[in-house]
Design an enzyme around this catalytic site. Structure first.
Site, PDB file in Angstrom:
ATOM      1  CB  SER A  20      -0.892  -0.001   1.240  1.00 59.30           C
ATOM      2  OG  SER A  20      -1.543   1.243   1.374  1.00 59.30           O
ATOM      3  CB  SER A  22      -2.599   4.184   2.529  1.00 61.82           C
ATOM      4  OG  SER A  22      -3.550   3.994   1.503  1.00 61.82           O
ATOM      5  CB  SER A  67      -7.993  -1.975   1.171  1.00 62.85           C
ATOM      6  OG  SER A  67      -8.106  -1.959  -0.233  1.00 62.85           O
ATOM      7  CE  LYS A  71     -12.369  -0.185   0.072  1.00 64.41           C
ATOM      8  NZ  LYS A  71     -12.454   0.546  -1.186  1.00 64.41           N
ATOM      9  CG  ASP A 107     -13.093   4.353  -2.181  1.00 64.20           C
ATOM     10  OD1 ASP A 107     -11.967   4.833  -1.945  1.00 64.20           O
ATOM     11  OD2 ASP A 107     -13.400   3.179  -1.917  1.00 64.20           O
ATOM     12  N   GLY A 129     -18.860  -1.180 -15.096  1.00 69.48           N
ATOM     13  CA  GLY A 129     -18.584  -1.984 -13.909  1.00 69.48           C
ATOM     14  C   GLY A 129     -19.538  -1.678 -12.770  1.00 69.48           C
ATOM     15  N   GLY A 132     -16.946  -2.658  -6.121  1.00 68.13           N
ATOM     16  CA  GLY A 132     -16.855  -1.734  -4.992  1.00 68.13           C
ATOM     17  C   GLY A 132     -16.616  -0.292  -5.389  1.00 68.13           C
ATOM     18  CB  ALA A 133     -14.012   1.324  -7.475  1.00 66.55           C
ATOM     19  CB  ILE A 227     -10.907   3.444 -10.803  1.00 68.11           C
ATOM     20  CG1 ILE A 227     -11.091   1.977 -11.230  1.00 68.11           C
ATOM     21  CG2 ILE A 227     -12.226   4.199 -10.834  1.00 68.11           C
ATOM     22  CD1 ILE A 227     -11.714   1.115 -10.169  1.00 68.11           C
ATOM     23  CE1 TYR A 229      -1.388   3.201  -7.798  1.00 61.03           C
ATOM     24  CE2 TYR A 229      -3.751   3.083  -7.443  1.00 61.03           C
ATOM     25  CZ  TYR A 229      -2.465   2.806  -7.032  1.00 61.03           C
ATOM     26  OH  TYR A 229      -2.257   2.111  -5.871  1.00 61.03           O
TER      27      TYR A 229
END
Length: 284
Positions: A20, A22, A67, A71, A107, A129, A132-133, A227, A229
């Site tokens: 991660s 984060s 994550s 979630k 998010d 889609g 989740g996102a 979404i 990267y």
């Protein structure tokens, strides 16, 4: 960074999570805002989730991020849910309000904050889609007053998505239009009318595949977002840019959802500009 008896803890909880970024984002923000905090990554088993949530109170933590796969699993252990977390049915940020644990989902907010000079209010969106996102982007778009939303999923996911969208309509009164991704002519028709096209699937992570056929023609003014990267430019974004359309990848969403969480924990604004520079250098 000076650690002492007053340092407060925040963490990201998932499995796996060692990769991660984060901790990099939040620790940079703690330092830049002179906040006495430290952010770590906890890779835990499902059987330890309840105890981990209790520890937020026990150690008077700021809170945690979550994550995959926690979630949704975290919800029974929380005291309250924010509007968007309730709609999405998933939490990515837990905030410790003096021992009361509130679940948020930053998010969707993070996604829309990452789009340069674009607001979804009164606009039309095509979303690819329904994972989740996608759910977080969808719920936030409804809360922010989108005019019309078309969701495209694979034929095999239609039934499951239909029941989720049904619940969403009951709660918000907003009817989302659902189509099969395989229906290319419908996809072309919806995209032609949209202000925003979003890939919220994982298709393109391999750097080879794209969720839409290259034959689709984009309207001149549509903004295209992915979404993903990693890679920094997916085949989907490359395709959009080749038609002269602006494209945005998922790195900004990652940064801005973190900024929303940071503000909920500390009451301070994350210095996103500074962190954005370092992230771009890291991933470009």
């Amino acid at each position: 960074m000076k650690l002492d008896g007053y340092t407060r803890l925040a963490a990201v909880v998932a499995n796996p999570i060692k990769h991660s970024i984060s901790p990099f984002i939040h620790n940079t923000a703690f330092e830049a805002t002179a906040t006495n905090g430290v952010y770590v990554a906890w890779e835990i088993e499902t059987s330890d989730l309840e105890q981990t949530i209790r520890n937020i109170r026990r150690y008077q933590m700021f809170g945690i991020n979550l994550s995959m796969p926690y979630k949704e699993q975290v919800i029974p252990y929380l005291d309250e849910l924010s509007d968007e977390a309730h709609l999405i049915g998933a939490v990515n940020t837990v905030v410790n309000h003096d021992g009361i644990l509130v679940g948020y989902n930053t998010d969707g907010k993070g996604f829309f904050k990452s789009l340069p000079s674009f607001t979804i209010t009164g606009k039309k969106m095509t979303l690819l889609g329904a994972g989740g996102a996608a759910k977080s982007i969808l719920a936030q778009a409804i809360l922010d007053g989108a005019n019309q939303i078309s969701v495209f999923v694979r034929e095999s996911s239609m039934e499951k998505t239909k029941s989720y969208l049904g619940r969403l309509e009951e709660q918000t009164g907003f009817k989302v239009d659902l189509y099969a991704l395989e229906d290319v002519s419908e996809l072309q028709a919806r995209i032609a009318e949209s202000d925003l096209l979003v890939n919220a699937t994982s298709v393109g992570m391999d750097g080879q595949s794209s969720p839409v056929p290259e034959s689709i023609v984009l309207p001149e003014t549509i903004l295209v977002a992915d979404i993903i990267y990693k890679p920094f430019e997916t085949p989907f974004l490359k395709w959009a840019r080749s038609q002269g359309n602006p494209g945005v990848n998922g790195l900004g969403m990652l940064l801005h959802q973190a900024a929303e969480a940071f503000q909920l924990w500390t009451g301070k604004e994350m210095p996103t500009e500074v962190i954005w520079q370092s992230l771009q250098e890291k991933y470009q």
